[in-house]
Design an enzyme around this catalytic site. Sequence first.
Site, short mmCIF file in Angstrom:
data_model
loop_
_atom_site.label_atom_id
_atom_site.label_comp_id
_atom_site.label_asym_id
_atom_site.label_seq_id
_atom_site.Cartn_x
_atom_site.Cartn_y
_atom_site.Cartn_z
N GLU A 37 -41.92 -34.40 -48.43
CA GLU A 37 -40.96 -35.21 -47.66
C GLU A 37 -40.28 -36.27 -48.54
O GLU A 37 -40.17 -37.43 -48.15
CB GLU A 37 -41.63 -35.83 -46.44
CG GLU A 37 -42.21 -34.80 -45.49
CD GLU A 37 -42.65 -35.37 -44.16
OE1 GLU A 37 -42.82 -36.60 -44.04
OE2 GLU A 37 -42.84 -34.58 -43.21
N GLU A 97 -46.74 -28.05 -42.64
CA GLU A 97 -47.37 -28.97 -41.69
C GLU A 97 -46.78 -28.69 -40.32
O GLU A 97 -45.57 -28.49 -40.19
CB GLU A 97 -47.07 -30.45 -41.99
CG GLU A 97 -47.80 -31.08 -43.14
CD GLU A 97 -47.45 -32.57 -43.30
OE1 GLU A 97 -46.87 -33.18 -42.36
OE2 GLU A 97 -47.74 -33.11 -44.37
#
Length: 310
Positions: A96, A234
């Site tokens: 991220e 995720e």
Amino acid sequence: TIGVCYGVVANNLPPANEVVQLYRSNGLTGMRIYFADAKALSALRGSGIGLILDVGGNDVLASLAANASNAANWVRDNVRPYYPAVNIKYIAAGNEVWGGDTQNIVPAMRNLGAALKAPGLGTIKVSTSIRFDAVTNTFPPSNGVFAQAYMTDVARLLASTGAPLLTNVYPYFAYKDNPRDIQLNYATFRPGTTTVRDPNTGLTSQCLFDAMVDAVVAALERSGAPGVRVVVSESGWPSASGFAATADNARAYNQGLIDHVGGGTPKRPGALETYIFAMFNENFKTGELTEKHFGLFNPDKSPAYPIRFQ
């Protein structure tokens, strides 16, 4: 493959060898760790568990991008001592990453890829793990496009190496941000929801997860990388301390996810490799209180709520 992310932002978790045993006793065949954790890597030897190995923070990413010898040293220290006794499948160059740090992703991936060309390491693939908001125009899914130019470079590099794009996909956050337009049942794999038809493709999504993954697929196609596989690195739902964060919703979502991903998405049928976030409730997580409550298990290894992995 159903894997689970093993985060350690806590001070009360069991030792790594017990964690690996907990994975094995539950039939979990995949794990993700967020830095080159020597205790976890040692405990994984001979387990057969497929691993996503993150490089660590943005400082590590910058170092790997800076020059090839840093990447070679990182592989020497964190891959060679363990592979192939530890089944390292993917190395994630960043998780991220945003802002100015994104300029380091492609150089780090290239340098790691070169370091892994050494004898015996060639099956390990290098990727990066993106937030879903790296894709924009996500509705309908076929309109998905990468929001920034660096992602086109990432996608084309992945296409050239045969590595998948690791993507964090959270219907929870989409629902939390827009509960007026998104049904809870549609977000949590519960039956009896409205389905959403993509007018451009005629494909119908039965759940928000599919629509999100297929928007990433569309973005890959638009960037000239239609052959790149998506791995969901995720996904999860919190069980306490926030909007719609209940054990009932978390169980519905994660059980639904486990039961669903074997069939893939409307755009890409077939098994979708997916990693649930997270193995444990992590009491030192910062940010919103829900961040401490994504775990499938409590620190004492008891289930946070009933779930089956098979």
